[in-house]
Design an enzyme around this catalytic site. Structure first.
Site, PDB file in Angstrom:
ATOM      1  N   ARG A   4      62.805 -40.687   3.340  1.00 50.98           N
ATOM      2  CA  ARG A   4      61.502 -40.082   2.986  1.00 50.98           C
ATOM      3  C   ARG A   4      60.518 -41.109   2.436  1.00 50.98           C
ATOM      4  NH1 ARG A   4      61.753 -34.184   2.335  1.00 50.98           N
ATOM      5  NH2 ARG A   4      62.866 -33.669   4.240  1.00 50.98           N
ATOM      6  N   ARG A  30      55.008 -37.438   0.231  1.00 54.85           N
ATOM      7  CA  ARG A  30      54.052 -36.948  -0.759  1.00 54.85           C
ATOM      8  C   ARG A  30      53.966 -37.754  -2.047  1.00 54.85           C
ATOM      9  NH1 ARG A  30      56.030 -30.900  -0.613  1.00 54.85           N
ATOM     10  NH2 ARG A  30      57.932 -32.098  -0.293  1.00 54.85           N
ATOM     11  N   ARG A  36      47.596 -35.848   5.037  1.00 57.50           N
ATOM     12  CA  ARG A  36      48.238 -34.532   5.138  1.00 57.50           C
ATOM     13  C   ARG A  36      47.190 -33.432   4.950  1.00 57.50           C
ATOM     14  NH1 ARG A  36      50.152 -30.177   4.906  1.00 57.50           N
ATOM     15  NH2 ARG A  36      52.112 -29.415   4.033  1.00 57.50           N
ATOM     16  N   ASP A  79      60.345 -34.385  11.739  1.00 55.57           N
ATOM     17  CA  ASP A  79      61.260 -33.572  10.926  1.00 55.57           C
ATOM     18  C   ASP A  79      62.429 -33.135  11.793  1.00 55.57           C
ATOM     19  OD1 ASP A  79      61.319 -32.236   8.120  1.00 55.57           O
ATOM     20  OD2 ASP A  79      62.103 -30.763   9.520  1.00 55.57           O
ATOM     21  N   TYR A 137      69.582 -24.127   9.180  1.00 60.25           N
ATOM     22  CA  TYR A 137      68.188 -23.673   9.124  1.00 60.25           C
ATOM     23  C   TYR A 137      67.916 -22.597  10.170  1.00 60.25           C
ATOM     24  CZ  TYR A 137      67.230 -27.439   5.874  1.00 60.25           C
ATOM     25  OH  TYR A 137      67.241 -28.247   4.772  1.00 60.25           O
TER      26      TYR A 137
END
Ligand code: 1CP
Length: 360
Positions: free
Chosen positions: A37, A41, A50, A87, A165
């Site tokens: 990552r 953010r 973003r 992702d 998921y």
């Protein structure tokens, strides 16, 4: 003749690129590093782009944005690898499952819990074209900005982790719907795993064709399974992915990251055929050194320690480098960077790793 030229080019890249050298089993004086990552953010320039893109998927599926976001951490910290900005959930999306990233809540999908909804899934590679375009664009941009020693990592989620998921419809704490399906109807659940496995082989192959030089398979929830289930849903699908990709692309190393696998890391190392092991922060150094006798290892600083910074960061990072840098080793975190991490702490970590190499 042609083959020789290609081979020489690969050998040249290997010696130029510390990450590739480590993955080919060499111990390197200056430990190569990248961070899971690393684009994200915690970086103000990421947040800015973003916001401009709107949703996370609009960012990830726009090749210009994805290229830019991938480059951002390299410009600040000069990691030894770039990792494609995308992702793991684009694979279910390309299989036709609805996917949304709800701010503050994470991913939302319409759950697949039976063979009827499974039979409606159909792979559409068009959805992933922007990802392949981003991979090719990142390679070009890395050249243009003189990152000649930096390798590009492509990735996918492992079938088990992606399945959680797809079945739960998002993030989960105990994966109970997924596990219930796997226990009660293993042959049915195997159909879902096979579908993800085959799609992933295709998806990763196309990332290689577009320019990925290394792959990482993220099995973030491998730690949720007992020994038998781990064998069937983590090891077996990974064996298939690695075998098929290695046959077609023998020079592309694959890093497996079965997070939370505990002592089952040893089985994963022995049986899957991966070129290197990504270690989570729970793996003790003695065990890491044992694993490193068989394979290059990558890891495993606690992301909270990076968030903390200061002396704690220096001590923990040096302990890991000390323990593992006399064998093939890539420094990384044990999981992704936490979004509240101050960017200066990442700078501090990059300096610790570089200074350590100079002391030798
Ligand atoms: O709004 C935002 O910015 C969303 C945050 C975000 C980001 C930056 C998500 C949503 N995905 C990503 C990018 C991402 N995801 C990368 C980019 C490359 C890099 O590392 O810099 C990678 C490799 C991933 C992989 C990924 N996605 C994993 C495997 C690694 C891991 O962290 O365990 C998983 C489990 C996901 C699912 C996912 N994506 C995003 C969220 C919020 C989640 C759910 C996480 C969870 O269930 O805990």
């Amino acid at each position: 003749m042609m083959k020789n030229i290609v081979k020489n080019k690969q050998q040249e890249d290997r010696t130029n690129k510390p990450l590739l050298s480590a993955l080919h089993g060499e111990a390197i004086a200056r430990t190569p590093f990248w961070l899971m990552r690393q684009a994200g953010r915690y970086l103000p320039e990421y947040k800015e782009l973003r916001a401009k893109a709107g949703s996370f998927l609009d960012l990830a599926y726009n090749p210009d944005f994805a290229i830019e976001v991938t480059m951002q951490p390299l410009r600040r910290y000069g990691m030894d690898a770039a990792i494609l900005f995308s992702d793991i959930l684009v694979v279910p999306h390309a299989l036709g499952q609805n996917l949304e990233f709800v701010t503050g809540e994470g991913p939302k999908l319409n759950p697949i819990r039976d063979l009827d909804s499974l039979s409606k899934l159909k792979f559409n590679d068009e959805v992933l074209e922007p990802v392949y375009e981003a991979v090719a664009g990142i390679r070009q941009q890395m050249k243009a900005e003189n990152f000649h020693e930096t390798a590009l990592i492509g990735f996918a989620g492992a079938p088990w982790t992606v399945a959680t998921y797809m079945v739960e419809g998002g993030s989960s704490r105990d994966f109970s719907n997924t596990k219930k399906w796997a226990y009660s109807d293993p042959d049915g659940f195997a159909k879902l795993i096979d579908l993800i496995t085959n799609t992933t082989i295709h998806y990763l192959g196309r990332q290689i064709e577009a320019g990925a030089e290394v792959l990482q398979i993220f099995d973030s929830w491998a730690g949720a399974l007992d020994e038998d289930q781990f064998k069937r849903w983590v090891i077996e699908p990974t064996v298939k992915i690695v075998r098929e990709l290695n046959e077609k692309y023998p020079d592309i190393p694959i890093i497996g990251f079965p997070k939370g696998a505990g002592v089952l890391y040893q089985n994963y190392a022995n049986e899957t055929g991966v070129a290197a092991l990504g270690l989570d922060s729970g793996v003790p150094m003695d065990f890491a050194k044992t694993l490193q006798k068989a394979l290059p290892v990558q890891g495993n600083l606690d992301p909270v320690c990076l968030l903390t910074g200061g002396d704690a960061l220096k001590q923990s990072a040096e302990k890991i480098i000390n323990a593992l840098s006399d064998g093939p080793f890539i420094f990384n975190l044990g999981h992704g960077i936490i979004k509240e991490t101050p960017p200066e702490h990442v700078e501090q970590l990059a300096e610790i790793i570089r200074d350590y190499g100079q002391q030798l």
